[in-house]
Write a protein that holds these residues in place. Structure first.
Motif, short mmCIF file in Angstrom:
data_model
loop_
_atom_site.label_atom_id
_atom_site.label_comp_id
_atom_site.label_asym_id
_atom_site.label_seq_id
_atom_site.Cartn_x
_atom_site.Cartn_y
_atom_site.Cartn_z
N ILE A 59 0.84 -1.20 0.00
CA ILE A 59 0.00 0.00 0.00
C ILE A 59 0.88 1.25 0.00
O ILE A 59 2.08 1.18 0.26
CB ILE A 59 -0.92 0.04 1.23
CG1 ILE A 59 -0.08 0.03 2.53
CG2 ILE A 59 -1.92 -1.10 1.22
CD1 ILE A 59 -0.89 0.24 3.79
N LYS A 60 0.27 2.38 -0.31
CA LYS A 60 0.98 3.65 -0.19
C LYS A 60 0.93 4.09 1.27
O LYS A 60 -0.08 3.86 1.96
CB LYS A 60 0.34 4.71 -1.09
CG LYS A 60 0.53 4.45 -2.57
CD LYS A 60 -0.03 5.58 -3.40
CE LYS A 60 0.24 5.34 -4.89
NZ LYS A 60 -0.31 6.44 -5.72
N ASP A 62 0.47 6.88 2.69
CA ASP A 62 -0.61 7.78 3.10
C ASP A 62 -1.97 7.08 3.19
O ASP A 62 -2.95 7.67 3.62
CB ASP A 62 -0.69 9.00 2.17
CG ASP A 62 -0.97 8.63 0.73
OD1 ASP A 62 -1.04 7.42 0.42
OD2 ASP A 62 -1.11 9.55 -0.10
N LYS A 63 -2.01 5.80 2.81
CA LYS A 63 -3.26 5.05 2.88
C LYS A 63 -3.28 4.05 4.04
O LYS A 63 -4.24 3.30 4.21
CB LYS A 63 -3.49 4.27 1.57
CG LYS A 63 -3.55 5.14 0.33
CD LYS A 63 -4.78 6.04 0.32
CE LYS A 63 -4.85 6.82 -0.99
NZ LYS A 63 -5.96 7.81 -0.96
N HIS A 64 -2.22 4.04 4.83
CA HIS A 64 -2.11 3.00 5.86
C HIS A 64 -3.09 3.21 7.00
O HIS A 64 -3.58 4.31 7.24
CB HIS A 64 -0.68 2.95 6.41
CG HIS A 64 -0.38 3.99 7.46
ND1 HIS A 64 -0.78 3.85 8.77
CD2 HIS A 64 0.27 5.17 7.38
CE1 HIS A 64 -0.38 4.90 9.47
NE2 HIS A 64 0.25 5.72 8.65
N LYS A 65 -3.38 2.10 7.69
CA LYS A 65 -4.20 2.13 8.90
C LYS A 65 -3.49 1.35 10.00
O LYS A 65 -4.10 0.55 10.71
CB LYS A 65 -5.58 1.53 8.63
CG LYS A 65 -6.44 2.39 7.70
CD LYS A 65 -7.83 1.79 7.52
CE LYS A 65 -8.68 2.67 6.62
NZ LYS A 65 -10.03 2.08 6.40
#
Length: 203
Positions: A59-60, A62-65
């Motif tokens: 994933i990128k 800035d998209k992480h959780k």
């Protein structure tokens, strides 16, 4: 090639914990146990390590959780907006434990959490990650290891995990077989607990 450290919760050796902490301090990515499943993590304040972690997950950044792993509730004020007394009591009653609690984030989160309005907080009931965070002096991050098996959603055998990730991470901590049920995710942003994912933790 990832190094494998055998650190068992019954008698975790301090020198081995220190070795894991040193890997994190040097920007490494590690696989470690929790009270639920094995997870991948790094130092929350090391941006390059966070980028590696996102790359491993495909994933990128800035998209992480990614969840934040603390060893107690003292780190909450660093990353979350002020918490009402009732909410704090609720957290204290259920932690350490197999929960990820979603709380409102403040502006003190590291740059790798830029734009995040909420943050997931975990205090696992497992001595190994607790000792790692305590020795490191601040939280680490956590993201789950998924299995390729059609039946098992999560990998449980640390030796098989090490084989799969040996070229991707710097260290694998073997604490024996892990669980195959993830944490229960509970949203506390409205003040009332809302279960987003039922996992191992029971409210």
């Amino acid at each position: 090639m990832a190094k494998i450290l055998k650190i068992y919760p019954e008698n975790p050796q301090e020198n081995l914990i220190n070795e894991a902490v040193k890997v994190l301090q040097n920007g490494g990515v590690i696989i470690y146990p929790s009270d639920t499943i094995y997870t991948i993590g790094c130092d929350i304040y090391n941006h390059k390590a966070m980028e590696r972690l996102a790359q491993i997950k495909g994933i990128k950044l800035d998209k992480h959780k990614f969840s934040i792993i603390c060893n107690d509730l003292s780190h909450l004020s660093e990353f979350t907006k002020p918490i009402e007394t009732a909410t704090f009591r609720f957290l204290k009653a259920h932690l350490p434990g197999a929960f990820t609690f979603i709380l409102e984030a403040n502006r003190n989160l590291p740059t790798s959490y830029k734009g995040h309005k909420t943050v997931g907080i975990r205090v696992p009931d497992h001595i190994v990650p607790q000792m790692i965070v305590e020795k490191l002096g601040h939280p680490i991050v956590s993201t789950s290891i998924h299995a390729d098996d059609e039946i098992l959603e999560y990998s449980t055998d640390p030796e098989l995990i090490a084989e799969k990730y040996e070229k991707l991470v710097d260290l694998v901590i073997d604490s024996g077989y892990g669980d195959n049920t993830a944490s229960t995710i509970v949203d506390l942003t409205s003040g009332e607990p809302e279960i987003l994912r039922q996992g191992k933790g029971i409210l």
